[in-house]
Scaffold this motif. Structure first.
Motif, PDB file in Angstrom:
ATOM      1  N   MET A 186       0.843  -1.193   0.000  1.00  0.00           N
ATOM      2  CA  MET A 186       0.000   0.000   0.000  1.00  0.00           C
ATOM      3  C   MET A 186       0.876   1.239   0.000  1.00  0.00           C
ATOM      4  SD  MET A 186      -2.670   1.329   2.874  1.00  0.00           S
ATOM      5  CE  MET A 186      -1.486   2.433   3.605  1.00  0.00           C
ATOM      6  N   LYS A 187       0.592   2.172  -0.886  1.00  0.00           N
ATOM      7  CA  LYS A 187       1.334   3.428  -0.914  1.00  0.00           C
ATOM      8  C   LYS A 187       0.525   4.513  -0.224  1.00  0.00           C
ATOM      9  CE  LYS A 187       4.850   2.432  -3.828  1.00  0.00           C
ATOM     10  NZ  LYS A 187       6.262   2.743  -3.696  1.00  0.00           N
ATOM     11  N   ASN A 188       1.119   5.152   0.751  1.00  0.00           N
ATOM     12  CA  ASN A 188       0.443   6.260   1.412  1.00  0.00           C
ATOM     13  C   ASN A 188       0.613   7.545   0.578  1.00  0.00           C
ATOM     14  OD1 ASN A 188       0.749   8.757   3.064  1.00  0.00           O
ATOM     15  ND2 ASN A 188      -0.100   7.444   4.658  1.00  0.00           N
ATOM     16  N   ASP A 189       1.744   7.663  -0.072  1.00  0.00           N
ATOM     17  CA  ASP A 189       2.070   8.829  -0.888  1.00  0.00           C
ATOM     18  C   ASP A 189       2.047  10.128  -0.094  1.00  0.00           C
ATOM     19  OD1 ASP A 189       2.641   7.468  -3.199  1.00  0.00           O
ATOM     20  OD2 ASP A 189       0.607   7.524  -3.947  1.00  0.00           O
ATOM     21  N   GLY A 190       2.299   9.998   1.179  1.00  0.00           N
ATOM     22  CA  GLY A 190       2.546  11.192   1.974  1.00  0.00           C
ATOM     23  C   GLY A 190       1.319  11.976   2.363  1.00  0.00           C
ATOM     24  N   ILE A 191       0.191  11.311   2.492  1.00  0.00           N
ATOM     25  CA  ILE A 191      -1.000  12.011   2.952  1.00  0.00           C
ATOM     26  C   ILE A 191      -0.857  12.263   4.440  1.00  0.00           C
ATOM     27  CG2 ILE A 191      -3.491  11.850   3.270  1.00  0.00           C
ATOM     28  CD1 ILE A 191      -3.457   9.919   0.834  1.00  0.00           C
ATOM     29  N   THR A 192      -0.992  13.488   4.846  1.00  0.00           N
ATOM     30  CA  THR A 192      -0.843  13.783   6.267  1.00  0.00           C
ATOM     31  C   THR A 192      -2.203  13.717   6.948  1.00  0.00           C
ATOM     32  OG1 THR A 192      -1.096  16.132   5.835  1.00  0.00           O
ATOM     33  CG2 THR A 192       1.149  15.271   5.913  1.00  0.00           C
ATOM     34  N   THR A 193      -2.164  13.549   8.262  1.00  0.00           N
ATOM     35  CA  THR A 193      -3.413  13.366   9.001  1.00  0.00           C
ATOM     36  C   THR A 193      -3.882  14.658   9.652  1.00  0.00           C
ATOM     37  OG1 THR A 193      -2.099  12.697  10.892  1.00  0.00           O
ATOM     38  CG2 THR A 193      -2.963  10.959   9.484  1.00  0.00           C
ATOM     39  N   GLY A 194      -3.090  15.695   9.555  1.00  0.00           N
ATOM     40  CA  GLY A 194      -3.501  16.970  10.124  1.00  0.00           C
ATOM     41  C   GLY A 194      -3.045  17.187  11.555  1.00  0.00           C
ATOM     42  N   PHE A 195      -2.402  16.188  12.160  1.00  0.00           N
ATOM     43  CA  PHE A 195      -1.881  16.385  13.507  1.00  0.00           C
ATOM     44  C   PHE A 195      -0.559  17.158  13.417  1.00  0.00           C
ATOM     45  CE2 PHE A 195      -4.321  12.387  14.174  1.00  0.00           C
ATOM     46  CZ  PHE A 195      -5.207  12.870  15.119  1.00  0.00           C
ATOM     47  N   PRO A 196      -0.421  18.230  14.183  1.00  0.00           N
ATOM     48  CA  PRO A 196       0.781  19.060  14.038  1.00  0.00           C
ATOM     49  C   PRO A 196       2.069  18.359  14.449  1.00  0.00           C
ATOM     50  CG  PRO A 196      -0.588  19.811  15.880  1.00  0.00           C
ATOM     51  CD  PRO A 196      -1.390  18.791  15.136  1.00  0.00           C
ATOM     52  N   ASP A 197       1.959  17.316  15.270  1.00  0.00           N
ATOM     53  CA  ASP A 197       3.195  16.643  15.709  1.00  0.00           C
ATOM     54  C   ASP A 197       3.616  15.521  14.753  1.00  0.00           C
ATOM     55  OD1 ASP A 197       1.074  14.972  16.302  1.00  0.00           O
ATOM     56  OD2 ASP A 197       1.894  14.287  18.212  1.00  0.00           O
ATOM     57  N   GLU A 198       2.870  15.321  13.672  1.00  0.00           N
ATOM     58  CA  GLU A 198       3.218  14.220  12.764  1.00  0.00           C
ATOM     59  C   GLU A 198       4.025  14.717  11.572  1.00  0.00           C
ATOM     60  OE1 GLU A 198      -0.153  10.870  13.515  1.00  0.00           O
ATOM     61  OE2 GLU A 198      -0.336  12.056  11.697  1.00  0.00           O
ATOM     62  N   GLN A 199       4.823  13.832  11.032  1.00  0.00           N
ATOM     63  CA  GLN A 199       5.525  14.128   9.788  1.00  0.00           C
ATOM     64  C   GLN A 199       5.588  12.872   8.929  1.00  0.00           C
ATOM     65  OE1 GLN A 199       9.805  14.841   9.935  1.00  0.00           O
ATOM     66  NE2 GLN A 199       9.841  14.188  12.083  1.00  0.00           N
ATOM     67  N   ILE A 200       5.958  13.070   7.680  1.00  0.00           N
ATOM     68  CA  ILE A 200       6.027  11.964   6.729  1.00  0.00           C
ATOM     69  C   ILE A 200       7.385  11.276   6.845  1.00  0.00           C
ATOM     70  CG2 ILE A 200       6.022  11.385   4.266  1.00  0.00           C
ATOM     71  CD1 ILE A 200       4.229  13.891   3.885  1.00  0.00           C
ATOM     72  N   TYR A 201       7.340   9.967   6.848  1.00  0.00           N
ATOM     73  CA  TYR A 201       8.566   9.155   6.837  1.00  0.00           C
ATOM     74  C   TYR A 201       8.605   8.349   5.544  1.00  0.00           C
ATOM     75  CZ  TYR A 201       9.379   9.996  11.832  1.00  0.00           C
ATOM     76  OH  TYR A 201       9.643  10.580  13.047  1.00  0.00           O
ATOM     77  N   GLU A 202       9.787   8.223   4.972  1.00  0.00           N
ATOM     78  CA  GLU A 202       9.985   7.382   3.796  1.00  0.00           C
ATOM     79  C   GLU A 202      10.450   6.002   4.264  1.00  0.00           C
ATOM     80  OE1 GLU A 202       8.991   8.449   1.023  1.00  0.00           O
ATOM     81  OE2 GLU A 202       8.828  10.588   1.490  1.00  0.00           O
ATOM     82  N   VAL A 203       9.905   4.982   3.633  1.00  0.00           N
ATOM     83  CA  VAL A 203      10.187   3.605   4.056  1.00  0.00           C
ATOM     84  C   VAL A 203      10.977   2.884   2.962  1.00  0.00           C
ATOM     85  CG1 VAL A 203       9.170   1.440   4.871  1.00  0.00           C
ATOM     86  CG2 VAL A 203       7.968   3.610   5.271  1.00  0.00           C
ATOM     87  N   PHE A 204      12.073   2.279   3.345  1.00  0.00           N
ATOM     88  CA  PHE A 204      12.920   1.510   2.431  1.00  0.00           C
ATOM     89  C   PHE A 204      13.074   0.093   2.976  1.00  0.00           C
ATOM     90  CE2 PHE A 204      13.943   5.930   2.135  1.00  0.00           C
ATOM     91  CZ  PHE A 204      14.125   6.172   0.790  1.00  0.00           C
TER      92      PHE A 204
END
Lengths: 104, 275
Positions: free
Chosen positions: A1-19
């Motif tokens: 599943m690809k999230n493609d960097g959709i954020t959830t709107g929580f200010p403490d969250e950030q996008i992580y890249e997975v390898f």
């Protein structure tokens, strides 16, 4: 599943890249992204989200850890890449780079 | 983690009668807790605070049901019919914790199950890593590898909610409600069942040591909730265990069991009626 960097709107969250790679001899492949508030949850989410293979090794890094090298847009931007040389290179690192006034 | 396997029992049939009986009780309790905990995780696949958290609940639900299935299948060597165990028992025959009897209504309550209860179960499973009952070794190791992510999920979310007053208050209530059931899951000091299993080399430490291990594992994360304090570098529970209503055989509150909906889901009643 690809999230493609959709954020959830929580200010403490950030996008992580997975390898991940399936065997020690393999190169890492970019398998997707997750959104998390801290490294611990980023590891959990990555492992539990991208479980389509029996990975030998998986690693995550915040998207902000990556710097653009050749394109004019931020790393991992969707929607096609503009040609090289147009616009300034996106940079999330404040340290001066080659050819910047600080080095000249 | 080192594993020093004592020369031991290669099958349940080799176990002396008392160990056979005691280990069967412990395994059934573990299996039932894992099955019911899987249901509680599954309740939050949709409705968790983020898509990732929902996916994590889905993965943890699958893990728990997988672990439960493995343990149920082992119980055929302890005088049980696994199919009957999984599909035919009444609510009062379940050994799962009272914490799992019905669904939980909030994310902090789910975190109490994820961080406190799931960790308590895993600590008891760890006690079987060095068991002289050999059939359990590899199963336990794989199971604990998966549980590491459950712990990190619970710990990561607990730490996150601790950063707001509202989150901390909600966690405080939810964790305080679950606390006593976790404390007494390991059994009272000198629990005859656990003592016999320790004596026989089936589990590695007694009830108090297991409880201490659990407290040391969850203590640093819950330190601000008034449930623990430190003494000589060890985490100690602020409230003492309350044994009122404890059933040593069911290893839970003597009264009650999974509610009708949970029981139907655990047994698969609705879909099995179609066959």
């Amino acid at each position: 599943m690809k999230n493609d960097g959709i954020t959830t709107g929580f200010p403490d969250e950030q996008i992580y890249e997975v390898f991940a790679r399936k065997q020690r001899a393999d190169r890492f492949e970019h398998v997707g992204t997750i959104t998390a508030p801290n490294r611990k949850l980023a590891r959990v989410y990555a492992w539990q989200t991208y479980d389509e293979a029996k990975w030998f090794e998986m690693t995550v890094a915040p998207r902000t850890a990556f710097s653009a090298v050749n394109l004019t847009q931020a790393p991992f931007t969707l929607g096609g890449a503009p040609p090289m040389g147009q616009g300034s290179v996106a940079d999330n690192d404040s340290t001066p780079g080659y050819g910047t006034p600080a080095e000249s | 983690m080192t594993e020093t396997t004592k020369s031991g029992f290669k099958s349940a049939a080799e176990l002396p009668d008392d160990l056979h009986s005691h280990l069967g009780i412990l395994l059934l309790s573990l299996a039932d807790n894992k099955r019911m905990l899987g249901i509680r995780y599954s309740d939050w696949i949709l409705g968790a605070p983020s898509v990732e958290a929902g996916i994590a609940c889905s993965a943890m639900a699958q893990d728990e049901w997988g672990h439960g299935r493995i343990i149920y299948s082992m119980l055929k060597d302890f005088g049980h019919d696994p199919a009957a165990l999984e599909h035919e028992r009444t609510s009062e025959e379940y050994r799962s914790s009272e914490l799992l009897d019905c669904d939980v209504s909030s994310w902090p309550e789910l975190l109490a199950l994820n961080f406190l209860w799931d960790t308590a179960i895993s600590v008891q499973v760890e006690m079987l890593l060095e068991s002289c009952f050999e059939p359990i070794h590899y199963k336990v190791r794989k199971l604990l590898e998966e549980e590491r992510f459950h712990f990190d999920h619970g710990s990561g979310w607990t730490s996150r909610l601790m950063t707001s007053d509202e989150g901390k208050n909600a966690l405080g209530k939810a964790f305080a409600t679950a606390w006593n059931a976790c404390l007494r899951w390991f059994g009272p000091e000198n629990d005859p069942l656990i003592e016999a299993l320790v004596e026989g080399g089936i589990v590695s430490t007694n009830a108090d040591c297991a409880r201490m291990r659990w407290l040391n594992r969850v203590g640093p994360t819950v330190r601000d909730l008034g449930l623990v304090y430190t003494e000589n570098s060890e985490w100690v529970s602020e409230p003492a265990p309350d044994w009122n209503g404890w059933s040593p055989v069911r290893r839970r509150a003597s009264e009650g069991g999974p509610d009708a909906d949970s029981l139907a889901r655990a047994r698969g009643d609705r879909n099995r009626s179609l066959l």
